[in-house]
Design an enzyme around this catalytic site. Structure first.
Site, PDB file in Angstrom:
ATOM      1  N   HIS A 100      59.590  57.073  82.492  1.00 18.65           N
ATOM      2  CA  HIS A 100      60.881  56.745  81.892  1.00 18.65           C
ATOM      3  C   HIS A 100      61.498  57.915  81.137  1.00 18.65           C
ATOM      4  O   HIS A 100      62.382  57.737  80.297  1.00 18.65           O
ATOM      5  CB  HIS A 100      60.752  55.539  80.966  1.00 18.65           C
ATOM      6  CG  HIS A 100      61.943  54.641  80.995  1.00 18.65           C
ATOM      7  ND1 HIS A 100      63.047  54.862  80.209  1.00 18.65           N
ATOM      8  CD2 HIS A 100      62.236  53.554  81.728  1.00 18.65           C
ATOM      9  CE1 HIS A 100      63.944  53.926  80.435  1.00 18.65           C
ATOM     10  NE2 HIS A 100      63.481  53.126  81.365  1.00 18.65           N
ATOM     11  N   ASP A 164      64.208  49.200  72.077  1.00 18.19           N
ATOM     12  CA  ASP A 164      65.047  48.156  72.668  1.00 18.19           C
ATOM     13  C   ASP A 164      64.526  47.714  74.034  1.00 18.19           C
ATOM     14  O   ASP A 164      64.675  46.555  74.419  1.00 18.19           O
ATOM     15  CB  ASP A 164      66.484  48.659  72.815  1.00 18.19           C
ATOM     16  CG  ASP A 164      67.187  48.796  71.479  1.00 18.19           C
ATOM     17  OD1 ASP A 164      66.730  48.174  70.506  1.00 18.19           O
ATOM     18  OD2 ASP A 164      68.188  49.529  71.406  1.00 18.19           O
ATOM     19  N   GLU A 275      71.379  47.680  64.173  1.00 18.07           N
ATOM     20  CA  GLU A 275      71.685  48.693  65.164  1.00 18.07           C
ATOM     21  C   GLU A 275      73.187  48.682  65.399  1.00 18.07           C
ATOM     22  O   GLU A 275      73.846  47.660  65.210  1.00 18.07           O
ATOM     23  CB  GLU A 275      70.937  48.407  66.468  1.00 18.07           C
ATOM     24  CG  GLU A 275      70.987  49.534  67.487  1.00 18.07           C
ATOM     25  CD  GLU A 275      69.940  49.367  68.580  1.00 18.07           C
ATOM     26  OE1 GLU A 275      68.747  49.253  68.245  1.00 18.07           O
ATOM     27  OE2 GLU A 275      70.324  49.337  69.764  1.00 18.07           O
TER      28      GLU A 275
END
Length: 464
Positions: A100, A164, A275
């Site tokens: 990732h 997240d 956030e």
């Protein structure tokens, strides 16, 4: 302010290469202990495997390895590294979890990619072990955070800080920082680690903690993989809530937006998660008309808000209050939320509240992922940029980027802008933060998706 203080930090990414020197492996003479472990047989050169390991989530950089290594244990990884060092020209060794990274950090051109998930398939069983009495979980570096979540919830416990997106590895995020909306309260994921097992660049297997091999412990946490491969981490836990009041508040003035964010992170008894998101005007008004959070009518109202303001963007504070599912707890959290909202300066009437299960809230991006995969816009180039910006420069940054560079554009993807308290970070760790009490993580998480004709930006409100 030194340039290092504006260091780019990849929020969700993989490891960097552990051993330097590029070049093809030339397997030379080995000592008896290396031969005994038969490392060469675990290196697979099938084209299907090397092609898969030649790219990452960013789809910007490609580099083909000579082979993919499938370790059954941490000792295998240590032996592979020593194997490399025995060569006349050592080859690159790059651990890879889910790949990732966005700019090739998990690639090994001409070297060997270590398939970290193989560790969880060996003879050592499931590598997530929860200690209820100790309030911690021992977890393999190759494990996904979503699996850690489900394993700890079986004991009524949970880690304190989450990225997240949960379908990334523990070792990958701990090699960076591990940032999410809980950081203002608990610090990043690296600040919630009690112990590590690390395979170093010399092929040594070392257990480290704040009181034992502390230099390696603090170096490896946030060290971008340059100090070794994290094969196990002990992560602190707390009692898990059952439900979440999930809130979004809309702003058209960046000064009020940042002032309220900074107020919220000073509230130790307010939101458990804070956030910020930035939606550029054209992205909101001309993007797709669906959302995993907002209803169609709410999107229509937000579009009218965007059209009626001179601002280049609409800003959202996303907050969450955790609670148990007792009826008394529901009443209490509603009262707490109402009192907190009275202190804030969002656009009147533009407060949106959802009541969801704790797991649903934490795995919300995983749900969005399935929609993007179905639309064919997940496996596309991701030219992401993540920055730390000090509070003293955040308005200048917003004016230059949102009102300047990006004004009038329709980029696909998210723009995140949320604050954190510096005193929740440990200066002994490798990660460098701005030298101010409050700073922002700004993420320009763009996807290179071609426009689909006039007024169709190809998924412009993804994540709204």
């Amino acid at each position: 302010m030194p340039i290092a203080r504006f260091a780019t930090l990849l929020i969700v990414t993989g490891f960097l290469s552990t051993v330097g020197h590029l070049g093809s492996p030339a397997f030379g003479a080995l000592d008896d202990d290396l031969l005994a472990l038969d490392i060469v047989s675990k290196i697979h050169t099938d084209r299907s495997l090397t092609v898969e390991a030649s790219s990452d989530f960013g789809h910007i950089v490609e580099a083909t390895p000579n082979g993919v290594f499938h370790p059954a244990s941490s000792a295998d990884i240590a032996t592979l590294i020593r194997f490399s060092l025995h060569q006349q020209t050592p080859f690159t060794v790059a651990p890879r979890g889910k790949g990732h990274s966005s700019r090739g950090q998990a690639l090994a051109p001409g070297g060997i990619v270590v398939d970290m998930p193989s560790l969880g398939q060996g003879d050592h069983g499931h590598r997530i072990n929860v200690s209820f009495d100790g309030m911690y979980v021992d977890v393999g570096g190759e494990q996904l955070w979503v699996d850690v979540l489900h394993a700890t919830l079986k004991h009524g416990l949970t880690p304190r800080v989450w990225t997240d997106y949960l379908r990334i590895t523990v070792g990958g995020t701990l090699s960076n920082a591990g940032i999410g909306g809980q950081v203002f309260r608990h610090g990043p994921q690296i600040s919630n680690v009690q112990e590590l097992d690390v395979v170093t660049g010399t092929g040594d297997m070392i257990t480290c903690s704040p009181g034992n091999n502390s230099d390696l412990f603090y170096g490896a946490l946030g060290g971008l993989g340059q100090f070794g491969v994290i094969t196990r981490a002990r992560v602190g836990l707390e009692r898990a809530p059952k439900r979440v009041k999930w809130v979004r508040l809309a702003y058209t003035d960046v000064h009020q937006f940042t002032a309220d964010q900074e107020l919220l992170i000073s509230h130790r008894a307010g939101f458990d998660y804070v956030e910020g998101q930035v939606q550029l005007k054209l992205t909101l008004t001309e993007g797709r008309r669906s959302s995993s959070f907002f209803s169609a009518s709410e999107l229509a109202r937000l579009t009218e808000l965007a059209l009626g303001t001179g601002s280049a963007a609409v800003y959202f504070i996303e907050g969450a209050m955790y609670y148990d599912d007792r009826s008394a707890g529901t009443v209490e959290v509603d009262q707490k939320l109402e009192a907190l909202l009275e202190e804030l300066s969002f656009v009147p009437g533009f407060v949106f509240v959802r009541d969801v299960a704790y797991v649903q809230f934490l795995d919300r991006v995983g749900q969005e992922e399935q929609k993007l995969r179905s639309a064919g816009v997940w496996d596309v180039p991701h030219p992401w940029l993540n920055l730390f910006v000090p509070r003293s420069r955040i308005h200048e940054f917003a004016a230059g980027v949102f009102d300047g560079v990006l004004r009038g554009t329709r980029p696909v993807g998210l723009i995140l802008m949320y604050p954190m308290n510096r005193d929740r970070w440990d200066d002994r760790m490798t990660t460098v933060t701005p030298d101010e009490d409050v700073f922002y993580a700004v993420g320009l998480l763009r996807s290179a998706v071609a426009a689909r004709g006039p007024g169709r930006a190809g998924g412009g409100t993804a994540g709204v």
